[in-house]
Design an enzyme around this catalytic site. Structure first.
Site, PDB file in Angstrom:
ATOM      1  N   GLY A 198      25.939 -10.828 -28.826  1.00  0.00           N
ATOM      2  CA  GLY A 198      27.031 -11.068 -28.128  1.00  0.00           C
ATOM      3  C   GLY A 198      27.595  -9.695 -27.303  1.00  0.00           C
ATOM      4  O   GLY A 198      28.665  -9.695 -26.996  1.00  0.00           O
ATOM      5  N   LYS A 252      26.522 -11.712 -23.347  1.00  0.00           N
ATOM      6  CA  LYS A 252      27.472 -11.870 -22.483  1.00  0.00           C
ATOM      7  C   LYS A 252      26.990 -11.974 -20.869  1.00  0.00           C
ATOM      8  O   LYS A 252      27.667 -12.617 -19.965  1.00  0.00           O
ATOM      9  CB  LYS A 252      28.180 -10.592 -22.359  1.00  0.00           C
ATOM     10  CG  LYS A 252      29.388 -10.806 -23.573  1.00  0.00           C
ATOM     11  CD  LYS A 252      30.606 -11.222 -22.967  1.00  0.00           C
ATOM     12  CE  LYS A 252      31.675 -11.213 -23.982  1.00  0.00           C
ATOM     13  NZ  LYS A 252      31.401 -11.647 -25.389  1.00  0.00           N
ATOM     14  N   ASP A 299      37.672 -11.131 -23.936  1.00  0.00           N
ATOM     15  CA  ASP A 299      37.500 -10.460 -22.911  1.00  0.00           C
ATOM     16  C   ASP A 299      37.773 -11.177 -21.563  1.00  0.00           C
ATOM     17  O   ASP A 299      36.948 -11.194 -20.607  1.00  0.00           O
ATOM     18  CB  ASP A 299      36.156  -9.633 -23.023  1.00  0.00           C
ATOM     19  CG  ASP A 299      35.942  -8.629 -23.991  1.00  0.00           C
ATOM     20  OD1 ASP A 299      36.751  -8.536 -24.895  1.00  0.00           O
ATOM     21  OD2 ASP A 299      34.764  -8.075 -24.005  1.00  0.00           O
ATOM     22  N   ASP A 346      31.091  -8.676 -36.458  1.00  0.00           N
ATOM     23  CA  ASP A 346      31.300  -7.272 -36.668  1.00  0.00           C
ATOM     24  C   ASP A 346      30.482  -6.377 -35.442  1.00  0.00           C
ATOM     25  O   ASP A 346      29.391  -6.471 -35.292  1.00  0.00           O
ATOM     26  CB  ASP A 346      30.573  -6.913 -37.912  1.00  0.00           C
ATOM     27  CG  ASP A 346      31.362  -5.810 -38.596  1.00  0.00           C
ATOM     28  OD1 ASP A 346      31.584  -4.853 -37.867  1.00  0.00           O
ATOM     29  OD2 ASP A 346      31.412  -5.870 -40.088  1.00  0.00           O
ATOM     30  N   ASN A 399      27.198  -8.065 -34.476  1.00  0.00           N
ATOM     31  CA  ASN A 399      26.716  -7.935 -32.861  1.00  0.00           C
ATOM     32  C   ASN A 399      26.294  -6.351 -32.910  1.00  0.00           C
ATOM     33  O   ASN A 399      27.014  -5.515 -32.686  1.00  0.00           O
ATOM     34  CB  ASN A 399      28.106  -8.254 -32.135  1.00  0.00           C
ATOM     35  CG  ASN A 399      27.676  -8.239 -30.707  1.00  0.00           C
ATOM     36  OD1 ASN A 399      26.798  -8.394 -30.062  1.00  0.00           O
ATOM     37  ND2 ASN A 399      28.680  -7.456 -30.028  1.00  0.00           N
TER      38      ASN A 399
HETATM   39  C1  GDL Z   1      33.727  -6.782 -27.339  1.00  0.00           C
HETATM   40  C2  GDL Z   1      33.151  -8.149 -27.072  1.00  0.00           C
HETATM   41  C3  GDL Z   1      31.647  -7.966 -27.282  1.00  0.00           C
HETATM   42  C4  GDL Z   1      31.131  -6.435 -27.189  1.00  0.00           C
HETATM   43  C5  GDL Z   1      31.834  -5.868 -28.257  1.00  0.00           C
HETATM   44  C6  GDL Z   1      31.455  -4.248 -28.164  1.00  0.00           C
HETATM   45  C7  GDL Z   1      33.930  -9.196 -29.082  1.00  0.00           C
HETATM   46  C8  GDL Z   1      34.431 -10.477 -29.605  1.00  0.00           C
HETATM   47  N1  GDL Z   1      33.667  -9.147 -27.379  1.00  0.00           N
HETATM   48  O1  GDL Z   1      34.946  -6.921 -27.200  1.00  0.00           O
HETATM   49  O2  GDL Z   1      30.943  -8.886 -26.576  1.00  0.00           O
HETATM   50  O3  GDL Z   1      29.839  -6.274 -27.300  1.00  0.00           O
HETATM   51  O4  GDL Z   1      33.283  -5.842 -27.805  1.00  0.00           O
HETATM   52  O5  GDL Z   1      31.504  -3.425 -27.001  1.00  0.00           O
HETATM   53  O6  GDL Z   1      33.820  -8.365 -29.762  1.00  0.00           O
END
Ligand code: GDL
Length: 689
Positions: free
Chosen positions: A25, A56, A133, A237, A271
């Site tokens: 993500g 993304k 975002d 996370d 993530n």
């Molecule tokens: C975020 C983004 C994610 C990104 C992360 C770290 C979420 C839900 N969305 O806000 O895509 O990788 O920060 O930079 O976490």
């Protein structure tokens, strides 16, 4: 036929399994299909069950979400979804339409359904809609159709969920996906309340914790958000995510999430770093953590850390991961195998191409094999977002000490024996980094190396500069003037334009993790003694001045609790605690079990004392950034008050003291109490005991 993915309901118990695994993500280059397939194999091996597809910067996931996949893309996705199934991993396809979707336009909803129908046709049965975002201001058409942004998102999500036949796994990522994004806070966020109340109960909600990248995720914080969302969240996370800083990589263990969280969560998806291969530790340690409370019992009694969490020790989980990772480093990934064993291990060969140097020739280049200690050092240097590893901290502390204790004179004889010995040790630590670099660059698995390469090169140069500097301080090596100004090569001034900007900012260097390590702060809660009176007064005055500074024109109404803080009224026996950190007293909490007498001069209606006979007051200095010690301190106080037989306690707060209002609100148990005749600038909050 492959078995059903393991997040689905257990056919025997009917309960839904804990979702565990990885969310791709992050921003930047998505992983390749080969890497994802590799991931599924690992997940299966380590007992993780889910992969959330949400890259993304993949065109058709976010920016061009309406576009259907071409035949070629379809073929790849079909193969990927099949690979996930073959490894018993639940493939969740996510789409992020929030950049430009018009929620109220039926054509848009149809486009979303069409896209997800296409992916369903590829064999996918789990889906997710992400609204992270994005711009929170709705377009005029949506403003007319929906009473809030949350209503718009919930409407489209429920509709798509039903259109897809209410899939067993369907995730929703809110725009306010962490506590710091909620206004005014989690429990009072109207956005989250709408989502919690109106999103269909079969839809699960993603949540990153107190912040985007959460340092700690506490049980209380999850209980708070779950009660608003009306379901246990799935943690997205970001602890190992590195897409926000090109110089950082995270190879520390999954940490600062107590295993008591597991039964309170629907799942955890990490993530991680953008680079695929360095995520070995992130995913392996998450898998160890997830196993910690299978069936509510410790999986491995040896794993726990008695002091911290009886079921999981980050240090031990890290060692397990690094031990396995070392094997992977040593296995070649090159076609035909590119690894050259050390010359002395080479068998005599008749193969013309294998060169064996003659007696007067240059010996063949040999490099030592990578060791577990090298990987431990690597992990220490690239640990976690809020914490450096042990060796990294030691190196920074030593450099700091060597700088501070270096005399103005520059010859070696001017230095004390201690300085010289510590400088030599520092040099040894720098040498270990260079050796680690050399052994890593010789590792047979080139894919892992290439993902690490820029980072290890960067740290090698940084350490090299520090090493040369210490030599200069010791009177060895070139004088520092030469180091600084003598037409250096570009690697002598690092960080490019962005580095230039950062160094020009006033806060440059203020956030050094080793000088302000959030995790190493140790707090002590102890009973109050009369000698603490002065310190309590000092903190009270300091915080009062800070509040006056914010609203200088306001004259402050005197509170009953001021008398307690100033030492004019003694606290009830055993009803006072002190919070201390390394610098001394940094907070206090005091109580009167029966506050009625002290309030005699004030016109507070008797009904308050009937429900809340006791009064508490708390102050904590702003340097205590971690809320948990103060929470624990007040918890102890409340339990003492309860044992005294009191039914409830209240506190008085000044309306402009947002910090303490926030503190009591976040405790969850204190709620505002309506009190007739109270001055306008005072708020009373109470809790039943
Ligand atoms: C975020 C983004 C994610 C990104 C992360 C770290 C979420 C839900 N969305 O806000 O895509 O990788 O920060 O930079 O976490």
């Amino acid at each position: 036929m492959s078995k059903p993915a393991s997040t689905k309901a257990d056919p025997q118990t009917g309960t839904r399994r804990f979702i565990s695994g990885v969310v791709e993500g992050f921003y930047g280059r998505p992983w390749t299909m080969e890497q994802r397939t590799d991931l599924f194999k690992r997940e299966q091996k380590w007992g993780l069950n889910t992969y959330l597809y949400a890259p993304k910067d993949d065109y058709k996931h976010r920016m061009y979400w309406r576009d259907l996949y071409s035949a070629e893309e379809a073929e790849q996705l079909i193969a990927l979804i099949a690979a996930a199934k073959a490894h018993n991993v639940d493939f969740i396809y996510a789409i992020s339409p929030g950049l430009d979707v018009t929620f109220s336009n039926p054509k848009e909803v149809a486009a979303l359904k069409r896209k997800l129908d296409q992916v369903k046709g590829f064999g996918c049965s789990s889906f997710s809609l992400l609204f992270d975002d994005i711009e929170t201001e709705m377009c005029s058409a949506d403003k007319e159709a929906f009473s809030s942004f949350a209503h718009a998102q919930v409407a489209i999500t429920n509709e798509v969920y039903q259109h897809l036949g209410e899939p067993e796994t369907f995730l929703f990522c809110p725009t306010d996906y962490c506590a710091s994004f909620c206004t005014p806070n989690v429990s009072q966020s109207s956005y989250l309340h709408t989502v919690g109340d109106q999103l269909l109960p079969g839809i699960d909600i993603l949540w990153t914790g107190p912040k985007v990248v959460s340092h700690i995720i506490s049980v209380e914080s999850i209980e708070e958000v779950s009660s608003v969302l009306k379901r246990a969240p799935v943690i997205w996370d970001n602890i190992h995510a590195n897409d926000y800083d090109p110089q950082r990589l995270f190879i520390g263990p999954y940490k600062d999430r107590p295993t008591e969280l597991i039964p309170k969560l629907r799942g955890v998806l990490t993530n991680p770093n953008c680079e695929f291969y360095p995520n070995y530790v992130a995913i392996h340690t998450l898998a160890t953590w997830c196993k910690a409370t299978a069936d509510g019992r410790p999986m491995d009694v040896e794993m726990g850390d008695e002091q911290q969490d009886p079921r999981y020790s980050p240090q031990k989980a890290l060692n397990l991961a690094l031990t396995d990772w070392l094997k992977e480093f040593m296995s070649t990934d090159q076609p035909g195998g590119a690894h050259h064993p050390p010359a002395h291990l080479k068998k005599e060969s008749s193969d013309e191409s294998s060169y064996v140097p003659g007696p007067g020739d240059n010996p063949l280049y040999t490099a030592e094999p990578l060791t577990l200690d090298d990987l431990k050092l690597l992990s220490d240097l690239f640990y976690l977002p809020y914490e450096y590893g042990h060796t990294a901290r030691t190196m920074l502390q030593e450099l700091d000490w060597l700088k501070k204790h270096s005399l103005a004179a520059t010859t070696e004889t001017d230095k004390t024996a201690e300085w010289c010995s510590r400088a030599a040790q520092f040099d040894g630590m720098c040498e270990a980094v260079v050796q680690m670099f050399n052994r890593l660059s010789n590792a047979p698995n080139r894919s892992i190396l290439y993902d690490l390469y820029n980072y290890i090169c960067d740290i090698k140069s940084g350490v090299g500069l520090a090493r040369a500097y210490v030599k200069t301080l010791g009177g060895r090596g070139p004088p520092s003037a030469q180091l600084m100004t003598d037409d250096p090569e570009p690697w002598g001034f690092r960080g490019g334009l962005s580095g230039e900007f950062q160094r020009m900012l006033p806060c440059h260097g203020n956030r050094d993790l080793f000088k302000h390590p959030p995790m190493t702060a140790v707090y002590c809660i102890r009973p109050y003694c009369p000698e603490d009176k002065m310190e309590v007064q000092r903190i009270f005055r300091e915080m009062q001045r800070a509040e006056e500074g914010k609203a200088p024109s306001m004259t402050q109404t005197a509170l009953i609790s001021d008398g307690l803080s100033k030492g004019e009224i003694p606290p009830s026996p055993l009803c006072a605690f002190i919070l201390e950190d390394e610098m001394g007293v940094c907070g206090y909490t005091l109580a009167l079990t029966d506050a009625k007498a002290a309030a005699a001069k004030r016109e507070i209606s008797d009904s308050v004392f009937r429900d809340f006979p006791s009064l508490v007051t708390t102050q904590v200095l702003p340097r205590v950034t971690d809320p948990s010690p103060a929470r624990r301190m007040i918890g102890q106080l409340l339990s003492t008050i309860r044992s005294s037989g009191s039914k409830g306690a209240f506190c008085e707060l000044r309306q402009n003291d947002r910090r303490m209002i926030d503190f009591y609100t976040k405790l969850g148990s204190f709620k505002p109490v309506k009190v007739a005749g109270l001055p306008q600038d005072i708020l009373v909050m109470g809790t039943s005991l």
